[in-house]
Design a protein around this motif. Structure first.
Motif, PDB file in Angstrom:
ATOM      1  N   GLN B  73       0.827  -1.191   0.000  1.00 50.47           N
ATOM      2  CA  GLN B  73       0.000   0.000   0.000  1.00 50.47           C
ATOM      3  C   GLN B  73       0.866   1.247   0.000  1.00 50.47           C
ATOM      4  O   GLN B  73       1.988   1.245   0.463  1.00 50.47           O
ATOM      5  N   VAL B 115     -13.635   3.473  13.254  1.00 53.42           N
ATOM      6  CA  VAL B 115     -13.897   2.913  11.938  1.00 53.42           C
ATOM      7  C   VAL B 115     -15.372   2.545  11.779  1.00 53.42           C
ATOM      8  O   VAL B 115     -15.999   2.854  10.769  1.00 53.42           O
ATOM      9  N   GLU B 125     -17.010   1.442   2.826  1.00 53.79           N
ATOM     10  CA  GLU B 125     -16.603   0.131   3.309  1.00 53.79           C
ATOM     11  C   GLU B 125     -15.113   0.275   3.571  1.00 53.79           C
ATOM     12  O   GLU B 125     -14.320   0.308   2.640  1.00 53.79           O
ATOM     13  N   ILE B 126     -14.744   0.444   4.810  1.00 58.74           N
ATOM     14  CA  ILE B 126     -13.355   0.773   5.130  1.00 58.74           C
ATOM     15  C   ILE B 126     -12.486  -0.477   5.187  1.00 58.74           C
ATOM     16  O   ILE B 126     -12.778  -1.420   5.912  1.00 58.74           O
ATOM     17  N   GLN B 127     -11.443  -0.462   4.386  1.00 55.19           N
ATOM     18  CA  GLN B 127     -10.621  -1.666   4.265  1.00 55.19           C
ATOM     19  C   GLN B 127      -9.243  -1.547   4.896  1.00 55.19           C
ATOM     20  O   GLN B 127      -8.703  -2.492   5.441  1.00 55.19           O
ATOM     21  N   VAL B 128      -8.683  -0.378   4.768  1.00 52.79           N
ATOM     22  CA  VAL B 128      -7.302  -0.211   5.209  1.00 52.79           C
ATOM     23  C   VAL B 128      -7.187   1.041   6.055  1.00 52.79           C
ATOM     24  O   VAL B 128      -7.875   2.022   5.804  1.00 52.79           O
ATOM     25  N   HIS B 129      -6.324   0.997   7.040  1.00 53.44           N
ATOM     26  CA  HIS B 129      -6.005   2.266   7.672  1.00 53.44           C
ATOM     27  C   HIS B 129      -4.512   2.396   7.869  1.00 53.44           C
ATOM     28  O   HIS B 129      -3.807   1.423   8.085  1.00 53.44           O
ATOM     29  N   VAL B 130      -4.067   3.592   7.719  1.00 55.93           N
ATOM     30  CA  VAL B 130      -2.662   3.889   7.884  1.00 55.93           C
ATOM     31  C   VAL B 130      -2.541   4.877   9.020  1.00 55.93           C
ATOM     32  O   VAL B 130      -3.218   5.894   9.036  1.00 55.93           O
ATOM     33  N   LEU B 131      -1.738   4.516   9.954  1.00 54.98           N
ATOM     34  CA  LEU B 131      -1.555   5.419  11.088  1.00 54.98           C
ATOM     35  C   LEU B 131      -0.073   5.601  11.303  1.00 54.98           C
ATOM     36  O   LEU B 131       0.661   4.628  11.465  1.00 54.98           O
TER      37      LEU B 131
END
Lengths: 152, 152
Positions: B73, B115, B125-131
């Motif tokens: 990603q 989320v 439709e939340i698939q990925v998160h970057v923190l």
DNA sequence: TCCTAATTGAAAAACGTTTTCAATTACTAG
DNA sequence: CTAGTAATTGAAAACGTTTTTCAATTAGGA
């Protein structure tokens, strides 16, 4: 009616031995009044209306300065990174559709607990956080799931 | 010991009528084994060791392809936007020192509540998160504190 | 009003990224 | 195994964005 720079900005600048020039006023007027994030190029185009002699270089420098002073913040988007938005609106995170690139902004982020815990554990002094969510927006969900979405 | 591409990648590529070429294998080996996010230029430099004839253009194209296939990603950082990280390792987040670049990894992130709330509100439709967190590591804190860290 | 440091804009340089295109390569059908 | 074909490649050039350079200008304190 051109935006009159708030007395605070004036004071802040003076405190740092910086000048409040006409080009800066033009940039300031545009970016602080922005209802959405703007790229440097967009700021340039709009601020030129108020001060036609404005140079793009100055826009970049002024935006940097305003970030330093905390009046605006730099945000990161999928397409053409680097936009700026007034800080007034507390910091925006983004929920981006990975298919069409559409983005929603949201403010709440409940990271205080996590941040505090990590600070204790690692000894870091945590200053900034970037939170990005990615998914599929309602519109793209209705479209058949694309086997091969090629970017043109 | 060069990384052997997982059979899955091979299959995925074939399913899309794509080829598993030597340049791609080199890029794949580097990015999937990465312990931290890498910029295209970093991937290029490292992958060249395994396949010296590699071109930078191909790195960009391969990274795009791998994002499309969901193997890696794209993430956005403050300095020099655009890095890539393997999706495989279920999300490692990073706490990066903004002065020396040192990074800690952490796994916990309590975003489920957020989320879920956002999914309901936006319909995404939340698939990925970057923190990503940024701050100053203990070592850098002991060094003189920069009152006005001017970017060089 | 004068003086000085801060600021300016144009042009050029420096990036990072994408496009173009002829040559090469991996897979597939025979 | 071989030939055919579509996908892929790398170099070079084009691109858009951002930074640097520098001489000229300007704001604001003395």
């Amino acid at each position: 009616m051109p935006n009159v720079p708030s007395p605070t900005v004036h004071t802040d600048l003076r405190a740092h031995h910086r000048k409040l020039t006409r080009p800066r006023q033009a940039v300031l007027a545009i970016i602080t009044a922005a209802t959405r994030h703007l790229t440097p190029a967009e700021v340039y185009r709009q601020a030129k209306v108020q001060y036609p002699h404005l140079g793009l270089t100055t826009v970049y420098r002024t935006l940097d300065l305003l970030v330093e002073l905390g009046y605006i913040q730099r945000i990161h988007l999928e397409e053409g990174c680097h936009s700026y938005a007034p800080t007034a609106r507390p910091h925006g995170h983004h929920l981006v559709c990975s298919e069409c690139g559409r983005a929603e902004e949201f403010a709440e982020c409940d990271l205080d607990t996590l941040v505090r815990a990590l600070q204790t554990r690692t000894g870091y002094e945590i200053q900034v956080h970037v939170l990005e969510l990615m998914g599929r927006c309602p519109t793209c969900q209705t479209k058949s799931r694309p086997l091969r979405a090629r970017k043109k």
